[in-house]
Write a protein that holds these residues in place. Structure first.
Motif, PDB file in Angstrom:
ATOM      1  N   GLY A 190      28.460  58.957  -3.058  1.00  0.00           N
ATOM      2  CA  GLY A 190      29.545  60.005  -3.471  1.00  0.00           C
ATOM      3  C   GLY A 190      29.862  60.759  -2.303  1.00  0.00           C
ATOM      4  O   GLY A 190      29.306  60.816  -1.231  1.00  0.00           O
ATOM      5  N   GLU A 191      30.610  61.965  -2.689  1.00  0.00           N
ATOM      6  CA  GLU A 191      31.053  63.148  -1.716  1.00  0.00           C
ATOM      7  C   GLU A 191      30.051  64.228  -2.225  1.00  0.00           C
ATOM      8  O   GLU A 191      29.790  64.374  -3.275  1.00  0.00           O
ATOM      9  CB  GLU A 191      32.633  63.277  -2.047  1.00  0.00           C
ATOM     10  CG  GLU A 191      33.669  62.200  -1.416  1.00  0.00           C
ATOM     11  CD  GLU A 191      34.842  62.736  -1.472  1.00  0.00           C
ATOM     12  OE1 GLU A 191      35.103  63.925  -1.823  1.00  0.00           O
ATOM     13  OE2 GLU A 191      35.860  62.075  -1.329  1.00  0.00           O
ATOM     14  N   PHE A 192      29.827  64.866  -0.957  1.00  0.00           N
ATOM     15  CA  PHE A 192      28.878  66.022  -1.203  1.00  0.00           C
ATOM     16  C   PHE A 192      29.412  66.967  -2.213  1.00  0.00           C
ATOM     17  O   PHE A 192      30.701  67.228  -2.220  1.00  0.00           O
ATOM     18  CB  PHE A 192      28.762  66.693   0.023  1.00  0.00           C
ATOM     19  CG  PHE A 192      27.915  67.939  -0.073  1.00  0.00           C
ATOM     20  CD1 PHE A 192      26.793  67.799  -0.218  1.00  0.00           C
ATOM     21  CD2 PHE A 192      28.394  69.123  -0.234  1.00  0.00           C
ATOM     22  CE1 PHE A 192      25.761  69.089  -0.146  1.00  0.00           C
ATOM     23  CE2 PHE A 192      27.886  70.400  -0.404  1.00  0.00           C
ATOM     24  CZ  PHE A 192      26.582  70.312  -0.255  1.00  0.00           C
ATOM     25  N   GLU A 194      28.096  52.552  -2.279  1.00  0.00           N
ATOM     26  CA  GLU A 194      28.970  53.651  -1.923  1.00  0.00           C
ATOM     27  C   GLU A 194      28.403  54.923  -2.386  1.00  0.00           C
ATOM     28  O   GLU A 194      27.831  54.909  -3.495  1.00  0.00           O
ATOM     29  CB  GLU A 194      30.221  53.402  -2.732  1.00  0.00           C
ATOM     30  CG  GLU A 194      31.368  54.169  -2.379  1.00  0.00           C
ATOM     31  CD  GLU A 194      32.679  54.146  -3.337  1.00  0.00           C
ATOM     32  OE1 GLU A 194      33.518  54.780  -3.132  1.00  0.00           O
ATOM     33  OE2 GLU A 194      32.577  52.991  -3.930  1.00  0.00           O
ATOM     34  N   ALA A 238      26.529  62.932  -2.523  1.00  0.00           N
ATOM     35  CA  ALA A 238      26.245  62.395  -1.563  1.00  0.00           C
ATOM     36  C   ALA A 238      25.389  61.621  -1.217  1.00  0.00           C
ATOM     37  O   ALA A 238      25.147  60.782  -0.363  1.00  0.00           O
ATOM     38  CB  ALA A 238      26.878  63.039  -0.573  1.00  0.00           C
TER      39      ALA A 238
END
Length: 333
Positions: A121-123, A119, A229
């Motif tokens: 992460g988000e930017f 998984e 990300a």
């Protein structure tokens, strides 16, 4: 999907270059600046394919030839790091002849990576993930201490502003029509509206770079974009992906996004490496991130282009130059 590229060319290149005989290929619309497929061969082995557009690699060079050389050196560097024992480096799988990538044509290249089950992460920053921040600081400390392993393959970026010629050309050519595509003229209007802010930001970038040059510390091999990300979590491990920005530079190039108010990232890094981070270099690299992105967007929008989700997003970013200027107010003052 990349314009002008038949997916059959991707499948043929995998067979010819890697002896990877595709049984299934699924397009993965993730990331920016590259195109990806998840592929499975006839034996069930899975891989992750990256096709890069040499016309959208402004930070690697101003021509397709220089961008190709920069991309090849970046991938070669990541392979050297992985082979040198840095298991968090997700590097390309070499072709049968030992290459890290192949050319599909004069514009597109292809590379095959292992498929990572995990998984991302988000930017952006690591604001709500203290454990993740500490883990990434430890990874970066290990990376920076492996500089000797990359030899002459790694390119050097130092404190130059990537893509600066695109910004300067846009400011100089505001009185000429931009004819690349449907969003070229709207992009010219957006730059004209914020020309004073952009010029002031370039001046400030020069001032910050001059201050940072005085830091006197050694340069190290850096990832370039270790934001959330680009970190994959798989089990209890964290892996770094997206190595096309790897280069020799001040260590602050990797740490500015992690060193934010109220965190101990700088202290953790100093304890791990013995290197104290320089505030001026952190400031320069934090601020010029915005300009680097704008330069890349201008490169696309002033070139032949179509109106699609990617180019619309890049155009919208140009309209926020004034907001960027406001975020720099404290530094300007």
């Amino acid at each position: 999907m990349p314009e002008g590229l038949d997916v059959r060319a991707v499948i043929d290149a995998l067979r010819d270059g890697w002896d990877f005989r595709v049984d299934a290929a699924e397009y993965a619309a993730v990331g920016g600046g590259s195109y990806h497929w998840e592929v499975t061969d006839e034996t069930g082995v899975r891989g992750f394919v990256t096709v890069d557009d040499l016309d959208q690699k402004a930070w690697l060079g101003g021509t397709r030839d220089t961008a190709l050389d920069g991309l090849r050196r970046a991938f070669d560097t990541s392979v050297a790091l992985r082979d040198g024992g840095l298991h968090f480096v997700v590097a390309p799988i070499p072709t049968r002849t030992g290459e890290c990538l192949r050319c599909l044509d004069s514009r597109y290249t292809i590379a095959l990576f292992p498929l990572v089950e995990g998984e991302a992460g988000e930017f952006g920053y690591y604001e709500d993930d203290e454990d993740g921040r500490k883990a990434v600081v430890a990874i970066l400390a290990e990376l920076h201490q492996a500089t000797a392993a990359v030899g002459s393959a790694v390119r050097t970026v130092g404190l130059d502003l990537p893509g600066r010629p695109h910004l300067e050309a846009a400011l100089l050519e505001l009185d000429e029509a931009w004819t690349g595509g449907p969003l070229s003229e709207p992009a010219r209007d957006a730059v004209r509206d914020s020309a004073s802010e952009l010029a002031e930001l370039l001046t400030l970038a020069d001032r910050l770079a001059a201050d940072a040059q005085k830091r006197g510390g050694g340069w190290v091999v850096t990832h370039g974009e270790p934001h959330a990300a680009n970190v994959m979590r798989t089990g209890d491990r964290r892996l770094l992906v997206d190595w096309d920005t790897v280069a020799l530079a001040p260590p602050e190039r990797d740490l500015w996004m992690l060193v934010v108010g109220g965190t101990d990232a700088a202290d953790l890094y100093e304890r791990a490496t013995g290197t104290r981070l320089d505030d001026a270099a952190l400031d320069f690299l934090r601020r010029t991130w915005d300009l680097k992105d704008l330069a890349e967007y201008l490169n696309v929008l002033r070139s032949p282009q179509q109106e699609n989700d990617d180019t619309v997003r890049q155009f919208q970013a140009l309209t926020r130059s004034a907001a960027i200027r406001e975020s720099w107010t404290a530094v300007l003052d």
